[in-house]
Write a protein that holds these residues in place. Structure first.
Motif, PDB file in Angstrom:
ATOM      1  N   LEU A   1       0.831  -1.209   0.000  1.00  0.00           N
ATOM      2  CA  LEU A   1       0.000   0.000   0.000  1.00  0.00           C
ATOM      3  C   LEU A   1       0.865   1.260   0.000  1.00  0.00           C
ATOM      4  O   LEU A   1       0.552   2.225  -0.693  1.00  0.00           O
ATOM      5  CB  LEU A   1      -0.954  -0.009   1.195  1.00  0.00           C
ATOM      6  CG  LEU A   1      -2.063  -1.062   1.110  1.00  0.00           C
ATOM      7  CD1 LEU A   1      -2.804  -1.163   2.433  1.00  0.00           C
ATOM      8  CD2 LEU A   1      -3.024  -0.753  -0.026  1.00  0.00           C
ATOM      9  N   ILE A   2       1.944   1.239   0.747  1.00  0.00           N
ATOM     10  CA  ILE A   2       2.873   2.377   0.757  1.00  0.00           C
ATOM     11  C   ILE A   2       3.479   2.550  -0.639  1.00  0.00           C
ATOM     12  O   ILE A   2       3.528   3.664  -1.178  1.00  0.00           O
ATOM     13  CB  ILE A   2       3.973   2.186   1.827  1.00  0.00           C
ATOM     14  CG1 ILE A   2       3.359   2.281   3.224  1.00  0.00           C
ATOM     15  CG2 ILE A   2       5.104   3.189   1.648  1.00  0.00           C
ATOM     16  CD1 ILE A   2       4.276   1.811   4.345  1.00  0.00           C
TER      17      ILE A   2
ATOM     18  N   ALA B   1      -7.024  12.370  -4.821  1.00  0.00           N
ATOM     19  CA  ALA B   1      -7.059  12.579  -3.371  1.00  0.00           C
ATOM     20  C   ALA B   1      -7.899  11.498  -2.690  1.00  0.00           C
ATOM     21  O   ALA B   1      -7.533  11.003  -1.620  1.00  0.00           O
ATOM     22  CB  ALA B   1      -7.602  13.971  -3.055  1.00  0.00           C
ATOM     23  N   SER B   2      -8.984  11.078  -3.332  1.00  0.00           N
ATOM     24  CA  SER B   2      -9.821  10.041  -2.717  1.00  0.00           C
ATOM     25  C   SER B   2      -9.130   8.678  -2.765  1.00  0.00           C
ATOM     26  O   SER B   2      -9.231   7.897  -1.819  1.00  0.00           O
ATOM     27  CB  SER B   2     -11.212   9.989  -3.359  1.00  0.00           C
ATOM     28  OG  SER B   2     -11.114   9.805  -4.749  1.00  0.00           O
ATOM     29  N   ASP B   3      -8.396   8.380  -3.846  1.00  0.00           N
ATOM     30  CA  ASP B   3      -7.621   7.132  -3.897  1.00  0.00           C
ATOM     31  C   ASP B   3      -6.568   7.126  -2.794  1.00  0.00           C
ATOM     32  O   ASP B   3      -6.370   6.116  -2.115  1.00  0.00           O
ATOM     33  CB  ASP B   3      -6.925   6.958  -5.250  1.00  0.00           C
ATOM     34  CG  ASP B   3      -7.852   6.468  -6.349  1.00  0.00           C
ATOM     35  OD1 ASP B   3      -8.978   6.036  -6.043  1.00  0.00           O
ATOM     36  OD2 ASP B   3      -7.437   6.530  -7.524  1.00  0.00           O
ATOM     37  N   ALA B   4      -5.887   8.249  -2.622  1.00  0.00           N
ATOM     38  CA  ALA B   4      -4.858   8.351  -1.582  1.00  0.00           C
ATOM     39  C   ALA B   4      -5.472   8.144  -0.204  1.00  0.00           C
ATOM     40  O   ALA B   4      -4.881   7.486   0.658  1.00  0.00           O
ATOM     41  CB  ALA B   4      -4.147   9.701  -1.659  1.00  0.00           C
TER      42      ALA B   4
ATOM     43  N   GLU C   1       4.248   4.841  -6.177  1.00  0.00           N
ATOM     44  CA  GLU C   1       4.476   4.430  -7.563  1.00  0.00           C
ATOM     45  C   GLU C   1       3.630   5.167  -8.576  1.00  0.00           C
ATOM     46  O   GLU C   1       4.015   5.292  -9.729  1.00  0.00           O
ATOM     47  CB  GLU C   1       4.188   2.931  -7.731  1.00  0.00           C
ATOM     48  CG  GLU C   1       5.208   2.042  -7.093  1.00  0.00           C
ATOM     49  CD  GLU C   1       4.774   0.578  -7.106  1.00  0.00           C
ATOM     50  OE1 GLU C   1       3.678   0.260  -7.618  1.00  0.00           O
ATOM     51  OE2 GLU C   1       5.539  -0.243  -6.595  1.00  0.00           O
ATOM     52  N   ARG C   2       2.470   5.610  -8.193  1.00  0.00           N
ATOM     53  CA  ARG C   2       1.582   6.181  -9.198  1.00  0.00           C
ATOM     54  C   ARG C   2       0.899   7.424  -8.677  1.00  0.00           C
ATOM     55  O   ARG C   2       0.771   7.625  -7.474  1.00  0.00           O
ATOM     56  CB  ARG C   2       0.559   5.165  -9.660  1.00  0.00           C
ATOM     57  CG  ARG C   2      -0.380   4.713  -8.564  1.00  0.00           C
ATOM     58  CD  ARG C   2      -1.439   3.819  -9.089  1.00  0.00           C
ATOM     59  NE  ARG C   2      -2.688   4.295  -8.510  1.00  0.00           N
ATOM     60  CZ  ARG C   2      -3.844   3.768  -8.712  1.00  0.00           C
ATOM     61  NH1 ARG C   2      -3.952   2.749  -9.502  1.00  0.00           N
ATOM     62  NH2 ARG C   2      -4.920   4.245  -8.149  1.00  0.00           N
TER      63      ARG C   2
END
Length: 183
Positions: free
Chosen positions: A130-131, A141-144, A136-137
């Protein structure tokens, strides 16, 4: 959330085959949302296509069978957003590890220790993935936020195991369980 909504969510991000949807729902970024088998994905895609929410095209491949690629339609995008307005179902958490832990008192100490160490390593690896995903990509903001939530859960699980694994080891049998006399 159901498989139908999961398919729409993946197609909302871009085209995919049924195989790719399955892969994303098992090992990809969508694996944290809903469990989906081929036996549920393909009927869901067929129904979504019948309802005009997705379309498909056949794409030839060199030396392989042609593949069916699905795309979400404008109506599918609207349906997906409408589905997000629905009340959320209860979260489901199932863990073969927790079943094992529940009965640790029946098992040899070394087996319990080994399984705890394996589970701790798996938890650390999930947290690391997850880190890495964040690094990597480029994410929205919601994905983060979602990835950070998952990372926080893995961090708490890791800390709990590090702090309390000795309790389960202590509960385990000091010697291997005796085999049944009939064996």
């Amino acid at each position: 959330m159901n498989v139908r909504t999961l398919c729409l969510s993946i197609l909302y991000e871009g085209e995919a085959t049924g195989y790719e949807i399955r892969r994303l729902s098992v090992e990809g970024e969508s694996s944290y949302f809903v469990e989906a088998s081929y036996g549920s994905i393909y009927p869901a895609l067929a129904k979504l296509e019948d309802d005009g929410l997705v379309s498909s095209r056949i794409e030839p491949q060199d030396g392989k069978p042609a593949r069916k690629v699905y795309s979400i339609t404008d109506a599918g995008r609207e349906e997906f957003v409408a589905a997000l307005h629905e009340p959320l179902a209860e979260e489901v958490f199932r863990s073969p590890f927790l079943l094992f832990a529940r009965f640790a008192h029946l098992l040899p100490c070394e087996l319990v220790r080994s399984r705890l160490e394996d589970q701790l390593n798996k938890t650390i690896e999930k947290k690391k993935r997850l880190i890495d995903l964040l690094e990597e990509r480029t994410t929205s903001a919601s994905d983060a936020w979602v990835i950070s939530y998952g990372r926080a859960i893995m961090a708490v699980a890791e800390q709990h195991m590090r702090t309390h694994m000795h309790e389960l080891i202590t509960l385990a049998r000091s010697e291997p369980a005796k085999k049944d006399a009939a064996e």
